[in-house]
Scaffold this active site. Sequence first.
Site, PDB file in Angstrom:
ATOM      1  N   MET A  30     -96.136 136.528 -82.722  1.00  0.00           N
ATOM      2  CA  MET A  30     -96.993 136.407 -81.437  1.00  0.00           C
ATOM      3  C   MET A  30     -97.028 134.940 -81.104  1.00  0.00           C
ATOM      4  SD  MET A  30     -99.772 139.388 -81.269  1.00  0.00           S
ATOM      5  CE  MET A  30    -101.007 138.261 -82.096  1.00  0.00           C
ATOM      6  N   TYR A  32     -96.895 130.485 -81.065  1.00  0.00           N
ATOM      7  CA  TYR A  32     -97.842 129.424 -81.523  1.00  0.00           C
ATOM      8  C   TYR A  32     -97.484 129.364 -82.918  1.00  0.00           C
ATOM      9  CZ  TYR A  32    -101.146 125.925 -80.367  1.00  0.00           C
ATOM     10  OH  TYR A  32    -101.798 124.782 -80.047  1.00  0.00           O
ATOM     11  N   LEU A  33     -96.314 129.107 -83.283  1.00  0.00           N
ATOM     12  CA  LEU A  33     -95.754 129.187 -84.784  1.00  0.00           C
ATOM     13  C   LEU A  33     -96.289 127.921 -85.436  1.00  0.00           C
ATOM     14  CD1 LEU A  33     -91.997 130.142 -83.829  1.00  0.00           C
ATOM     15  CD2 LEU A  33     -94.001 131.565 -84.179  1.00  0.00           C
ATOM     16  N   HIS A  37     -95.300 131.094 -90.333  1.00  0.00           N
ATOM     17  CA  HIS A  37     -94.393 131.764 -89.524  1.00  0.00           C
ATOM     18  C   HIS A  37     -92.816 131.159 -90.045  1.00  0.00           C
ATOM     19  CE1 HIS A  37     -97.495 132.012 -86.494  1.00  0.00           C
ATOM     20  NE2 HIS A  37     -97.264 133.224 -86.637  1.00  0.00           N
ATOM     21  N   GLN A  61    -101.890 145.607 -79.129  1.00  0.00           N
ATOM     22  CA  GLN A  61    -102.633 145.649 -80.405  1.00  0.00           C
ATOM     23  C   GLN A  61    -103.852 144.790 -80.360  1.00  0.00           C
ATOM     24  OE1 GLN A  61     -99.189 143.268 -82.108  1.00  0.00           O
ATOM     25  NE2 GLN A  61    -100.755 142.220 -83.006  1.00  0.00           N
ATOM     26  N   LYS A 149    -100.239 137.482 -95.372  1.00  0.00           N
ATOM     27  CA  LYS A 149    -101.614 137.064 -94.420  1.00  0.00           C
ATOM     28  C   LYS A 149    -102.150 137.978 -94.001  1.00  0.00           C
ATOM     29  CE  LYS A 149    -104.375 134.591 -92.086  1.00  0.00           C
ATOM     30  NZ  LYS A 149    -104.211 135.043 -90.458  1.00  0.00           N
ATOM     31  N   GLN A 153    -101.297 144.959 -92.509  1.00  0.00           N
ATOM     32  CA  GLN A 153    -100.250 145.070 -91.550  1.00  0.00           C
ATOM     33  C   GLN A 153     -98.821 145.422 -92.423  1.00  0.00           C
ATOM     34  OE1 GLN A 153     -99.423 142.907 -87.974  1.00  0.00           O
ATOM     35  NE2 GLN A 153     -97.928 141.612 -89.301  1.00  0.00           N
ATOM     36  N   ARG A 187    -104.934 131.506 -84.861  1.00  0.00           N
ATOM     37  CA  ARG A 187    -106.419 131.410 -84.447  1.00  0.00           C
ATOM     38  C   ARG A 187    -107.245 130.151 -85.053  1.00  0.00           C
ATOM     39  NH1 ARG A 187    -105.525 137.292 -84.506  1.00  0.00           N
ATOM     40  NH2 ARG A 187    -105.703 138.162 -82.389  1.00  0.00           N
TER      41      ARG A 187
HETATM   42  P1  AMP Z   1     -98.599 136.402 -86.046  1.00  0.00           P
HETATM   43  O1  AMP Z   1     -97.671 135.526 -85.027  1.00  0.00           O
HETATM   44  O2  AMP Z   1     -99.941 135.945 -86.339  1.00  0.00           O
HETATM   45  O3  AMP Z   1     -98.633 137.897 -85.664  1.00  0.00           O
HETATM   46  O4  AMP Z   1     -97.892 136.505 -87.333  1.00  0.00           O
HETATM   47  C1  AMP Z   1     -96.359 136.788 -87.577  1.00  0.00           C
HETATM   48  C2  AMP Z   1     -96.122 136.848 -88.648  1.00  0.00           C
HETATM   49  O5  AMP Z   1     -96.424 135.663 -89.506  1.00  0.00           O
HETATM   50  C3  AMP Z   1     -96.819 138.218 -89.689  1.00  0.00           C
HETATM   51  O6  AMP Z   1     -95.965 138.664 -90.490  1.00  0.00           O
HETATM   52  C4  AMP Z   1     -97.817 137.076 -90.407  1.00  0.00           C
HETATM   53  O7  AMP Z   1     -98.380 137.889 -91.644  1.00  0.00           O
HETATM   54  C5  AMP Z   1     -97.050 135.970 -90.608  1.00  0.00           C
HETATM   55  N1  AMP Z   1     -98.135 134.941 -91.106  1.00  0.00           N
HETATM   56  C6  AMP Z   1     -98.919 134.395 -90.079  1.00  0.00           C
HETATM   57  N2  AMP Z   1     -99.522 133.418 -91.179  1.00  0.00           N
HETATM   58  C7  AMP Z   1     -99.221 133.056 -91.988  1.00  0.00           C
HETATM   59  C8  AMP Z   1     -99.454 132.454 -93.252  1.00  0.00           C
HETATM   60  N3  AMP Z   1    -100.340 131.583 -93.372  1.00  0.00           N
HETATM   61  N4  AMP Z   1     -98.693 132.485 -94.215  1.00  0.00           N
HETATM   62  C9  AMP Z   1     -97.667 133.602 -94.346  1.00  0.00           C
HETATM   63  N5  AMP Z   1     -97.332 134.224 -93.115  1.00  0.00           N
HETATM   64  C10 AMP Z   1     -97.838 134.344 -92.194  1.00  0.00           C
END
Ligand code: AMP
Length: 281
Positions: A30, A32-33, A37, A61, A149, A153, A187
Amino acid sequence: MTIVKTIEEVRAQVKAWRAEGLTVGLVPTMGYLHEGHQSLIARSVAENDRTVVSDFVNPIQFGPSEDLATYPRDIDRDAALCEQTGADLIFHPEAEEMYAPDFCTYVDMDHLTKGLCGKTRPTHFRGVCTVVSKLFHIVQPDRAYFGQKDAQQLAVIRRMVRDLNMPLDIVGCPIIREADGLAKSSRNTYLSAAERQAALCLSRGLNKGRAAVEAGETDAAKVKAMITAEIEAEPLSRIDYVEIVDWNNLEPVDSTAGSILAAVAVYIGKTRLIDNFIIER
Ligand code: AMP
């Protein structure tokens, strides 16, 4: 590296790669990497000839009272991180590109989506399964990368791929943390300085729980109480849930002797944070 906004452009690029016999990895995000990510992107780059990162804040979602409008966005920063990590294509669509005004087809799942985050976010996993299915159909990757994380999911996506015979491999990747233990999350930017400090109660509680299990504690209720006590000791925290479940089916367990997921969701001020540990055996 290119950034495209339409499904047609993604399809054309992937078709050209396929014509050359190249393999393709997909990292759904989503945006804001951060380094979490980035670890998924790096793994995909290492394991595939080409890597597609989707960067899309998926409206379906989010629940009606959740943070869709305020979710952080910065495509220029994301593009720099993707490029630096070796990604080949960013798919950054508008919501209208993904959802026609009369869109009405969803991928839904029983059981696995009902507990943990599904309890307080009843439509969340329907939104996740639907968008991830769409991304799988658009990109048709050999492999897709998800972080532990978001452990529920990861379990849900694995089950969807198995149940619906989707022709790709799902790769789960470990949680990337800040030096002090806080799991990295887009977040985390919502947290004030005091809240950022308070947020350490999640990893602190989970570390205590994991240490107890590793030292031989098999009573799930005791481990849960230990984690809960540590989090409740932090005045800025409000627990959504602390659960210990079977990692294979996400059903609550009495004993921690098998493969388990210990997962927490905690409000720190107004920000809802999640964290977990998994013991596989
Ligand atoms: P998001 O942008 O939050 O939807 O996350 C996208 C992907 O990155 C998802 O598969 C998350 O589980 C993974 N992700 C987010 N934060 C972490 C983290 N701290 N460590 C590993 N994977 C992450």
